[in-house]
Write an enzyme that holds these catalytic residues in place. Sequence first.
Site, short mmCIF file in Angstrom:
data_model
loop_
_atom_site.label_atom_id
_atom_site.label_comp_id
_atom_site.label_asym_id
_atom_site.label_seq_id
_atom_site.Cartn_x
_atom_site.Cartn_y
_atom_site.Cartn_z
CG HIS A 18 -2.06 0.95 1.10
ND1 HIS A 18 -1.97 2.28 1.41
CD2 HIS A 18 -3.32 0.75 0.65
CE1 HIS A 18 -3.13 2.86 1.16
NE2 HIS A 18 -3.96 1.95 0.70
CG ASP A 35 -9.15 -4.53 -2.40
OD1 ASP A 35 -10.30 -4.59 -1.96
OD2 ASP A 35 -8.71 -3.57 -3.04
N1 ACO Z 1 4.13 -7.78 -4.82
C1 ACO Z 1 5.48 -7.77 -5.00
N2 ACO Z 1 6.25 -6.68 -4.87
C2 ACO Z 1 5.65 -5.52 -4.55
C3 ACO Z 1 4.25 -5.46 -4.35
C4 ACO Z 1 3.49 -6.63 -4.49
N3 ACO Z 1 2.15 -6.60 -4.31
N4 ACO Z 1 3.91 -4.17 -4.04
C5 ACO Z 1 5.05 -3.48 -4.04
N5 ACO Z 1 6.10 -4.29 -4.35
C6 ACO Z 1 7.53 -3.90 -4.38
C7 ACO Z 1 7.86 -3.11 -5.63
O1 ACO Z 1 8.29 -3.96 -6.68
C8 ACO Z 1 8.95 -2.21 -5.12
O2 ACO Z 1 10.12 -2.96 -5.03
P1 ACO Z 1 11.57 -2.25 -5.28
O3 ACO Z 1 11.72 -1.24 -4.19
O4 ACO Z 1 12.54 -3.38 -5.22
O5 ACO Z 1 11.49 -1.63 -6.65
C9 ACO Z 1 8.53 -1.87 -3.70
O6 ACO Z 1 7.74 -3.01 -3.28
C10 ACO Z 1 7.70 -0.61 -3.55
O7 ACO Z 1 6.55 -0.71 -4.41
P2 ACO Z 1 5.94 0.50 -5.24
O8 ACO Z 1 5.23 -0.06 -6.44
O9 ACO Z 1 6.99 1.53 -5.48
O10 ACO Z 1 4.91 1.06 -4.19
P3 ACO Z 1 3.69 2.03 -4.51
O11 ACO Z 1 3.41 2.75 -3.26
O12 ACO Z 1 3.98 2.86 -5.72
O13 ACO Z 1 2.51 1.04 -4.89
C11 ACO Z 1 0.70 -0.48 -4.69
C12 ACO Z 1 1.55 0.60 -3.99
C13 ACO Z 1 0.20 0.02 -6.06
C14 ACO Z 1 -0.53 -0.78 -3.84
C15 ACO Z 1 1.58 -1.75 -4.87
O14 ACO Z 1 1.97 -2.22 -3.60
C16 ACO Z 1 0.84 -2.85 -5.65
O15 ACO Z 1 0.90 -2.88 -6.88
N6 ACO Z 1 0.17 -3.80 -4.93
C17 ACO Z 1 -0.60 -4.83 -5.60
C18 ACO Z 1 -1.94 -4.28 -6.08
C19 ACO Z 1 -2.88 -4.00 -4.93
O16 ACO Z 1 -3.08 -4.82 -4.06
N7 ACO Z 1 -3.55 -2.80 -5.01
C20 ACO Z 1 -4.55 -2.42 -4.00
C21 ACO Z 1 -4.07 -1.24 -3.20
S1 ACO Z 1 -5.20 -0.88 -1.95
C22 ACO Z 1 -6.47 -0.15 -2.69
O17 ACO Z 1 -6.39 0.57 -3.65
C23 ACO Z 1 -7.77 -0.46 -2.17
#
Ligand code: ACO
Length: 435
Positions: free
Chosen positions: A313, A370
């Site tokens: 998140h 979720d």
């Molecule tokens: N699985 C694996 N790796 C992940 C995940 C994941 N679900 N989420 C983040 N990471 C990793 C990224 O690859 C990144 O790694 P790095 O630092 O080595 O490059 C690091 O964790 C940070 O992730 P970001 O994408 O930069 O974080 P951001 O804050 O931009 O994104 C998000 C947050 C979109 C929720 C992301 O965690 C994601 O895609 N999660 C999966 C989708 C999801 O569950 N969305 C629902 C969000 S809650 C809502 O809207 C109700």
Amino acid sequence: MSQNDNGHKSVVLTDSAAGRSVELPVVQGTLGAPTLNIGKLYKETGYFTFDPGFTATASCQSAVTYIDGDEGVLLYRGYPIEQLAKQSSFLEVAYLLLNGELPNAKQFQAFDHEVTHHTMMHEAFKSFLHGFRHDAHPMAMLCGMIGSLAAFYHDDLDLDDPEQRRMAAIRLIAKVPTIAAACYRHSIGWPVRYPRNNLDYCTRFLHLMFEVPSEPLELNPVAAKALDLLFILHADHEQNASTSTVRLVGSTGANPYACVAAGIAALWGPAHGGANEAVLKMLEEIGDASRVQTAVDRAKDKNDDYRLMGFGHRVYKNFDPRATIIREMTHEVLRELGVNDPLLEVAMKLEEAALKDDYFVERKLYPNVDFYSGIIYKALNIPTEMFTVMFAIARTAGWVAHWLEQQNDPAGRIGRPRQVYTGAASRDYVPMAKR
Ligand code: ACO
């Protein structure tokens, strides 16, 4: 940081190369980090700021919802989500979000009455609905149908009139379940049902979804109770992508139906509300607890764009308090409904494997709201394509609360971000024959 005689704090930024400084006022909310007001930065220094994804930028002042991502705190109008989940109802929470205070019995009755008596759709909506292909995604239909509400209420769209604004908010909260269920029924070829106004908000929605004209619907009251709780948890989440979209569109003076339709479009993305649908698909794909580790390994592999859906998140870097509540209720709801879903075991094993894995620990990736909600929706017989629609029904309360707040904000201006231009510098047009 310094403080002047009036107690106002400020921070002085110095550009040593240019030999100049600018004093930026610090804005402090009731809770949360101090925030630099950079409004005069460009005028006084010639610099813009660059913050893709708004990781450190507040776009507005708001009194609706507060999140402390490090501590796992979520407050609606100051009330902790755990207390609301335990003691309140979705409709009471909607009132709270819109009005800022919990209603007394008389106020709640009046609000309930108003919402209940605006649940009908205009009959012309049916022709509109039938224009969609039967296999259209319900989010696509919902987005179009909600946007089209403006065409039905164009005489009531004087945004300078607080009563017309309030009525638009009530209409949206009241009609979104009717329209959402109609989208579902269209996709399976069932006739659209009229809302039963003798029922409460969530029971009515389940009837709208599942009642057939030929026989009465037997509903376990646990289903409506579970839905109500999920709706409370999804009702608002401060300046998330869809709410910020509603506000950005709202800043142009667009009508509230257009604003909420834009919010629905933003919510649909898998990085946002589309995640609940994606989680269930992921769990089904994993299929068995024995394949959990393979999924975790794939999510860690930087050459694979696979992510664990329902994990991570932007704001919560500890745990998502909504996920904790949902996790507990999942077991209870499945037990009370007598559902034995093997996907629950896959989900629990996946959570366990990820939470002890260094990759997820270091990046502070926890299950979000979720991760478990899809399993409950599935137990309530809500089809997977409808999961994000369910989220949209609940979040409509938050969207309209933010839209109303924005309309009342005397400092409100059109949202217009800047950019760092990386295209070609100015050049002369070359006639086609010479290219
Ligand atoms: N699985 C694996 N790796 C992940 C995940 C994941 N679900 N989420 C983040 N990471 C990793 C990224 O690859 C990144 O790694 P790095 O630092 O080595 O490059 C690091 O964790 C940070 O992730 P970001 O994408 O930069 O974080 P951001 O804050 O931009 O994104 C998000 C947050 C979109 C929720 C992301 O965690 C994601 O895609 N999660 C999966 C989708 C999801 O569950 N969305 C629902 C969000 S809650 C809502 O809207 C109700």
